[in-house]
Every structure is written in structure tokens, then in C-alpha cells.
Design a protein around this motif. Structure first.
Motif, mmCIF file in Angstrom:
data_model
loop_
_atom_site.group_PDB
_atom_site.id
_atom_site.type_symbol
_atom_site.label_atom_id
_atom_site.label_comp_id
_atom_site.label_asym_id
_atom_site.label_seq_id
_atom_site.Cartn_x
_atom_site.Cartn_y
_atom_site.Cartn_z
ATOM 1 N N THR A 113 -64.685 -42.845 0.436
ATOM 2 C CA THR A 113 -63.767 -43.682 -0.378
ATOM 3 C C THR A 113 -63.698 -43.322 -1.779
ATOM 4 N N ILE A 114 -64.900 -43.157 -2.681
ATOM 5 C CA ILE A 114 -65.110 -42.936 -3.956
ATOM 6 C C ILE A 114 -64.606 -41.620 -4.032
ATOM 7 N N GLU A 121 -62.634 -39.463 -2.338
ATOM 8 C CA GLU A 121 -61.129 -39.326 -2.231
ATOM 9 C C GLU A 121 -60.251 -39.960 -3.198
ATOM 10 N N SER A 122 -60.875 -41.110 -3.659
ATOM 11 C CA SER A 122 -60.171 -41.871 -4.777
ATOM 12 C C SER A 122 -59.754 -40.881 -5.999
ATOM 13 N N ASP A 123 -60.651 -39.869 -6.191
ATOM 14 C CA ASP A 123 -60.624 -38.855 -7.276
ATOM 15 C C ASP A 123 -59.843 -37.620 -6.882
ATOM 16 N N ASP A 124 -58.751 -37.412 -7.600
ATOM 17 C CA ASP A 124 -57.922 -36.300 -6.910
ATOM 18 C C ASP A 124 -58.478 -35.209 -7.059
ATOM 19 N N PHE A 143 -68.317 -41.008 -11.506
ATOM 20 C CA PHE A 143 -67.936 -42.468 -10.983
ATOM 21 C C PHE A 143 -68.938 -43.151 -11.285
#
Length: 211
Positions: A71-72, A74-77, A95
Motif C-alpha cells: 500500500t505504501i 504503490e501510493s508513491d508514483d 515515507f
């Protein structure tokens, strides 16, 4: 002399494109122009970023918290163009750094607002958290990020991240011992510190997979 027919080899991406293409054609009449455009763009992006997405899942599979790790990242492009584990380690550390910076700001705010009414023990706990978080944010996490991004030494990077992990744990112990002192923010703050300790652990899980 008969020519041998060449067998066409399809890799996973070719098969994916074939299936997606056939699906788009099959449902074309049921979609308006905009919906059709969206489907094509999504399909294209999926195949474009598929190697990086697979890398994320493979890397996180070796972590202590697979779902959170995925989740973490994939939250960053930027993870969608990652080609190696060191990039993913750097993103996880980034992060963690951002979250820890927010927590440090909260610690400073509580100290400024409540310092006069704090017991000596509580004041010591918050002062300790302030000091160890400043060390982690200013020195240890940036050093770990530099080590993994420049592939200077993954061993050095793991050491720096481990030191940051220990510092976050120190803050967590201090806050836990002074829970119940009447500061409403403290329980929430303790949860944040636990979360950042866990994030550092995830970064270490990724870094231990680097060679």
C-alpha cells in the motif's frame, strides 16, 4: 528444401496485451468514446508498469507486513518506474522520514504548550522523544537513504536504519511509561511512534533483501 516455420513465442506481457486487446474489442460496442479511452489508457498503464508492480509485490512478500508494504509503495508514483529493490527501500525510508517529521512537530508543539504543567517524568519523556527523533530525522534516516540510493553500502544503510529503529523504540518506551498522565494527545502520539517504528522495520526488511 522445406523451410522450417518459426514458432512464435509469447511472453507474459504479450499474452496480457492479447487478452486485454480482445476484451476491449469484445466490449467496444457497450462503451461510449470516453469510457473506451479510459479502458485503453488503464490497460496501457498496466502493461507499462507491470514489471515494477511485480517487483513491489515480490519485495513486500519478504516483509513482516505485506499489505502495508504494498500500500505504501504503490501510493508513491515513483515506485511504478522502480527497477530494483534499492529504489523501493529508498521510497520506504522517504515515507518514514515524512511521517517522523510530522510526529516530531507534534512533540515540539506539546512541549511548548504543556511544558509548564508536565510532571518531571513526563517532561523527560517528551524531551527524550524530541532529541531521538531529531537524531533519526537529521542523521540516521538520511544516511540510510544515501547509502541505498547510491548503492554505497547496503550494510551501512541497514546499520543507519537500525539505529533509527532503536531511536524510535526509545521514544516509544518513554511515552509508554508515562501514559496516563492526563495528556490527551499522548496516546495518539504513542500510536504514531509505534507506526514509525514499524515503518522502519519494513524498510529494513526490504534492505535485507539487497545484496
Amino acid at each position: 528444401m522445406k523451410k522450417k516455420k518459426k514458432k512464435m513465442k509469447l511472453n507474459n506481457r504479450s499474452v496480457a496485451w492479447l487478452v486485454i486487446g480482445l476484451s476491449i474489442i469484445a466490449f467496444r460496442q457497450q462503451l461510449d468514446d470516453f469510457e473506451y479511452f479510459v479502458v485503453v489508457v488503464v490497460a496501457y498503464n498496466y502493461t507499462l508498469y507491470e514489471p515494477s508492480i511485480n517487483l513491489i509485490h515480490k519485495t513486500c512478500n519478504h516483509s513482516d507486513d505485506y499489505s502495508l508494504c504494498v500500500t505504501i509503495l504503490e501510493s508513491d508514483d515513483r515506485s511504478l518506474t522502480a527497477t530494483n529493490g534499492s529504489t523501493l527501500a529508498w521510497l520506504m525510508l522517504t515515507f518514514t522520514q515524512n511521517k517522523a517529521t510530522q510526529t516530531l512537530a507534534e512533540v515540539k508543539q506539546i512541549l511548548k504548550k504543556e511544558e509548564q504543567s508536565m510532571s518531571p517524568e513526563t517532561k523527560r519523556s517528551f524531551t527524550t522523544c524530541n532529541d531521538v527523533y531529531e537524531l533519526a530525522i537529521q542523521f540516521y534516516i538520511p544516511a540510510a537513504m544515501t547509502a541505498v540510493s547510491n548503492t554505497i553500502s547496503f550494510v551501512d544503510g541497514r546499520k543507519e536504519a537500525s539505529d533509527a529503529f532503536n531511536l524510535f523504540q526509545t521514544c516509544g518506551r518513554e511515552l509508554f511509561e508515562s501514559v496516563g498522565t492526563g495528556l490527551v494527545e499522548q496516546d495518539t502520539l504513542l500510536d504514531r511512534v509505534k507506526f514509525e517504528t514499524h515503518l522502519t522495520s519494513l524498510a529494513l526488511d526490504i534492505m535485507y533483501g539487497l545484496y
